[in-house]
Design a protein around this motif. Sequence first.
Motif, PDB file in Angstrom:
ATOM      1  N   TYR A   1     -30.678 -13.579 -36.304  1.00 41.92           N
ATOM      2  CA  TYR A   1     -30.067 -14.501 -37.271  1.00 41.92           C
ATOM      3  C   TYR A   1     -28.552 -14.242 -37.420  1.00 41.92           C
ATOM      4  N   VAL A   2     -27.884 -14.336 -36.283  1.00 36.89           N
ATOM      5  CA  VAL A   2     -26.457 -14.019 -36.205  1.00 36.89           C
ATOM      6  C   VAL A   2     -25.616 -15.249 -36.537  1.00 36.89           C
ATOM      7  N   SER A   3     -24.578 -15.039 -37.332  1.00 37.22           N
ATOM      8  CA  SER A   3     -23.607 -16.090 -37.648  1.00 37.22           C
ATOM      9  C   SER A   3     -22.209 -15.602 -37.293  1.00 37.22           C
ATOM     10  N   LYS A   4     -21.381 -16.536 -36.826  1.00 38.15           N
ATOM     11  CA  LYS A   4     -19.995 -16.207 -36.490  1.00 38.15           C
ATOM     12  C   LYS A   4     -19.151 -17.466 -36.574  1.00 38.15           C
ATOM     13  N   LYS A   5     -17.989 -17.343 -37.231  1.00 37.39           N
ATOM     14  CA  LYS A   5     -17.054 -18.463 -37.268  1.00 37.39           C
ATOM     15  C   LYS A   5     -15.635 -17.935 -37.256  1.00 37.39           C
ATOM     16  N   PHE A   6     -14.715 -18.802 -36.827  1.00 34.23           N
ATOM     17  CA  PHE A   6     -13.301 -18.474 -36.763  1.00 34.23           C
ATOM     18  C   PHE A   6     -12.515 -19.543 -37.504  1.00 34.23           C
ATOM     19  N   SER A   7     -11.275 -19.207 -37.809  1.00 36.66           N
ATOM     20  CA  SER A   7     -10.319 -20.199 -38.308  1.00 36.66           C
ATOM     21  C   SER A   7      -9.242 -20.368 -37.261  1.00 36.66           C
ATOM     22  N   ASP A   8      -8.943 -21.623 -36.888  1.00 33.10           N
ATOM     23  CA  ASP A   8      -7.922 -21.861 -35.878  1.00 33.10           C
ATOM     24  C   ASP A   8      -6.528 -21.830 -36.506  1.00 33.10           C
ATOM     25  N   SER A   9      -5.516 -22.194 -35.716  1.00 37.87           N
ATOM     26  CA  SER A   9      -4.121 -22.120 -36.176  1.00 37.87           C
ATOM     27  C   SER A   9      -3.850 -23.048 -37.356  1.00 37.87           C
ATOM     28  N   LEU A  10      -4.692 -24.067 -37.520  1.00 36.45           N
ATOM     29  CA  LEU A  10      -4.527 -25.004 -38.638  1.00 36.45           C
ATOM     30  C   LEU A  10      -5.476 -24.661 -39.789  1.00 36.45           C
TER      31      LEU A  10
ATOM     32  N   LYS B   1      -8.549 -24.498 -39.725  1.00 33.65           N
ATOM     33  CA  LYS B   1      -9.778 -25.275 -39.655  1.00 33.65           C
ATOM     34  C   LYS B   1     -10.908 -24.368 -39.198  1.00 33.65           C
ATOM     35  N   GLU B   2     -12.016 -24.405 -39.926  1.00 36.91           N
ATOM     36  CA  GLU B   2     -13.131 -23.505 -39.633  1.00 36.91           C
ATOM     37  C   GLU B   2     -13.880 -23.957 -38.384  1.00 36.91           C
ATOM     38  N   LYS B   3     -14.160 -23.002 -37.500  1.00 30.17           N
ATOM     39  CA  LYS B   3     -14.864 -23.287 -36.254  1.00 30.17           C
ATOM     40  C   LYS B   3     -16.123 -22.422 -36.194  1.00 30.17           C
ATOM     41  N   VAL B   4     -17.275 -23.052 -36.234  1.00 33.21           N
ATOM     42  CA  VAL B   4     -18.545 -22.327 -36.249  1.00 33.21           C
ATOM     43  C   VAL B   4     -18.989 -22.055 -34.814  1.00 33.21           C
ATOM     44  N   ILE B   5     -19.256 -20.786 -34.517  1.00 36.84           N
ATOM     45  CA  ILE B   5     -19.738 -20.384 -33.193  1.00 36.84           C
ATOM     46  C   ILE B   5     -21.252 -20.235 -33.203  1.00 36.84           C
ATOM     47  N   LEU B   6     -21.751 -19.430 -34.120  1.00 37.32           N
ATOM     48  CA  LEU B   6     -23.189 -19.246 -34.305  1.00 37.32           C
ATOM     49  C   LEU B   6     -23.526 -19.444 -35.773  1.00 37.32           C
ATOM     50  N   ASN B   7     -24.696 -20.011 -36.024  1.00 37.61           N
ATOM     51  CA  ASN B   7     -25.105 -20.243 -37.404  1.00 37.61           C
ATOM     52  C   ASN B   7     -26.560 -19.819 -37.559  1.00 37.61           C
ATOM     53  N   ASP B   8     -26.749 -18.575 -38.050  1.00 38.73           N
ATOM     54  CA  ASP B   8     -28.091 -18.055 -38.308  1.00 38.73           C
ATOM     55  C   ASP B   8     -28.951 -18.161 -37.043  1.00 38.73           C
ATOM     56  N   PHE B   9     -28.393 -17.724 -35.923  1.00 37.38           N
ATOM     57  CA  PHE B   9     -29.029 -17.921 -34.612  1.00 37.38           C
ATOM     58  C   PHE B   9     -29.986 -16.772 -34.303  1.00 37.38           C
ATOM     59  N   TYR B  10     -31.206 -17.144 -33.892  1.00 38.88           N
ATOM     60  CA  TYR B  10     -32.217 -16.139 -33.513  1.00 38.88           C
ATOM     61  C   TYR B  10     -32.620 -16.360 -32.047  1.00 38.88           C
TER      62      TYR B  10
ATOM     63  N   GLU C   1     -20.110 -26.255 -32.878  1.00 36.05           N
ATOM     64  CA  GLU C   1     -20.412 -26.169 -34.313  1.00 36.05           C
ATOM     65  C   GLU C   1     -21.714 -25.436 -34.591  1.00 36.05           C
ATOM     66  N   GLY C   2     -21.961 -24.396 -33.776  1.00 36.53           N
ATOM     67  CA  GLY C   2     -23.123 -23.543 -34.014  1.00 36.53           C
ATOM     68  C   GLY C   2     -24.439 -24.056 -33.493  1.00 36.53           C
ATOM     69  N   GLU C   3     -24.452 -25.238 -32.886  1.00 37.79           N
ATOM     70  CA  GLU C   3     -25.704 -25.798 -32.348  1.00 37.79           C
ATOM     71  C   GLU C   3     -25.948 -25.270 -30.943  1.00 37.79           C
ATOM     72  N   ILE C   4     -27.081 -24.597 -30.748  1.00 34.43           N
ATOM     73  CA  ILE C   4     -27.429 -24.011 -29.455  1.00 34.43           C
ATOM     74  C   ILE C   4     -28.855 -24.410 -29.116  1.00 34.43           C
ATOM     75  N   ASN C   5     -29.052 -24.940 -27.904  1.00 30.00           N
ATOM     76  CA  ASN C   5     -30.377 -25.375 -27.476  1.00 30.00           C
ATOM     77  C   ASN C   5     -30.831 -24.582 -26.258  1.00 30.00           C
ATOM     78  N   ASP C   6     -32.112 -24.273 -26.218  1.00 30.82           N
ATOM     79  CA  ASP C   6     -32.703 -23.542 -25.095  1.00 30.82           C
ATOM     80  C   ASP C   6     -33.372 -24.561 -24.176  1.00 30.82           C
ATOM     81  N   PHE C   7     -32.883 -24.641 -22.922  1.00 33.85           N
ATOM     82  CA  PHE C   7     -33.446 -25.606 -21.973  1.00 33.85           C
ATOM     83  C   PHE C   7     -34.199 -24.862 -20.878  1.00 33.85           C
ATOM     84  N   PRO C   8     -35.469 -25.205 -20.616  1.00 37.20           N
ATOM     85  CA  PRO C   8     -36.288 -24.478 -19.634  1.00 37.20           C
ATOM     86  C   PRO C   8     -36.089 -24.998 -18.213  1.00 37.20           C
ATOM     87  N   GLY C   9     -34.983 -24.693 -17.597  1.00 37.46           N
ATOM     88  CA  GLY C   9     -34.738 -25.144 -16.237  1.00 37.46           C
ATOM     89  C   GLY C   9     -33.329 -24.802 -15.814  1.00 37.46           C
TER      90      GLY C   9
END
Length: 598
Positions: A285-294, A296-305, A480-488
Amino acid sequence: MTPFLDVQHLTKSFGAQVLFEDMSFSVGEGQKVGLIAQNGTGKSTLLQILAGHEGYDDGSIIFRNDIQLSYLEQSPNFDPNESVIDACFNHHGDPEKVLRAKQILTQLHIDDLNQPMKELSGGQQKRVALANALVTEPDFLILDEPTNHLDLQMIVWLEGYLSRSTLTLLMVTHDRYFLDRVCNIIIELDDRQIYTYRGNYSYYLDKRQQRIDNKRSEIQRANNLFRTELEWMRRMPQARGHKAKYREDAFYELQNKAHQCIEERQLRLKANNIYIGSKIFECQYVSKKFSDSLDKEKVILNDFYYNFARFEKMGIVGANGTGKSTFIKMLLGLVPPDSGKFDIGETVRFGYFSQEGMKFDENDKVIDAITDIAEYIDLGGGRKMTASQFLNYFLFEPDQQHNFIYKLSGGERRKLYLCTVLMRSPNFLVLDEPTNDLDIQTLQVLEEYLQDFPGCVIVVSHDRYFMDKVVDHLLVFEGEGEINDFPGNYTQFREWQSLKSDQEKEDSQTTSKPSDDSIKKDYHHDSRRRMSYKEKREYEQLSEEIEALEVEQKQIEADLCSGTLSVEELTEKSIRLPLLKNELDLKSIRWLELSELE
């Protein structure tokens, strides 16, 4: 018709090192030519010579007088204090050019034309240089590794752009799908000779193999004849006589031919002494975000398992900036998460190949950089491979192994860095853009190595061909923290995306253009379409099939983690698992579609 480019008897050397000698080839109008050669044989140098950025020793280079030439170099340089528009385009008085520049830069995800070049990453600067090469609308375009630092979406766009264009093209690239879909001529530089193949990359592979087979047959015939002639030569000189002088001269020519060899690796580098436990890593359940030069919040991971399984070979894909490299740096402990953690198994030994590369002692020799790590690799079962044999496996010939590192090309340095990672015998390889600047021959060796690798692998790459060869499933970073697992693999993912897109378009058209009857029906009844009897039966059957597949999946995953399977059983279940996941996903999607009906 006069060719766009005519190269005759070109020779180039650096000191005692001859890159190419007496090279001749031409590029005709409208041809799209891909240049293939091993690292260190002078591909980039040849392009620099053709662009007028480098001199040559002998020969002639003739361009047609009326053509406009544009060149994308491998590592472009800009004035760091100038803006994107000032540094590259200089089209302030030409609104049409500025508009075209903006359109191309948008496709390459460069949005701020007033941003100083010093604020751009190396990859962004390469994309600005690519846009600059395209916006001038040249007659003849020379590209050195154009797909480096492009994400998959950009590569597909550039592929289509060049395929549709009528411009003449000469390029160096390691991207084999790109070569296959863009080029209609392949030029191979091999052993200082030029071979021309009038077709795409697939055609080149077939014809190159025919050339090698024919050469092998010629050498075999020469060897058979050589043995006969050798007996004749061993006789007393008096027995030969002066009239046989022509036969003696022919013997030496035959000897040279018989002693030729076609380099082939006779073994696959299979290590069976690598052990990794059943616990690999768990992303809790890892979360990570950054703020860019402006700011602006940038979400990398959002409660990812994610729970990584034993012997997995995972590919990570997604647009630039979606967090792929950040994810693996968190896995390696190089970047801390904001919350959650990575729980790593005790037996895991990472081998990390980063985009940034490695700094070497320029005065070391190639072999020293490897023997400083280990003198040999233990392959198990009493088999060992020396550092020199390992380098030779990755196409560093014996004389190259004793070269100083400062003499290596950029691609050769990347290949040496790869060897230093693998020489440490890790059981979990994490490779971040490993294909950049490597030649196709080295990529084929690396693909073979990874296919046989008995540990775990994560690959971040935009090289579609490489991903298809190596990985069995994908993590797709959507942003924006959205990650999908594709079987192929990647090609299967693209096919699924295409089908999904077609279905969405079809659904959209159906929704946006309803018939009069459906409008009246919806107005009077305000209800959704109900399941037919056949759909109800399908829905019930899918529920049973999904349950059975889920049970099978859990059993296979448990078996793979048990450590008790034979090699045959392990192979069979490893092949079955991604196919099962794909089948489960497809049936689940259909089940969800039916569940929306009443």
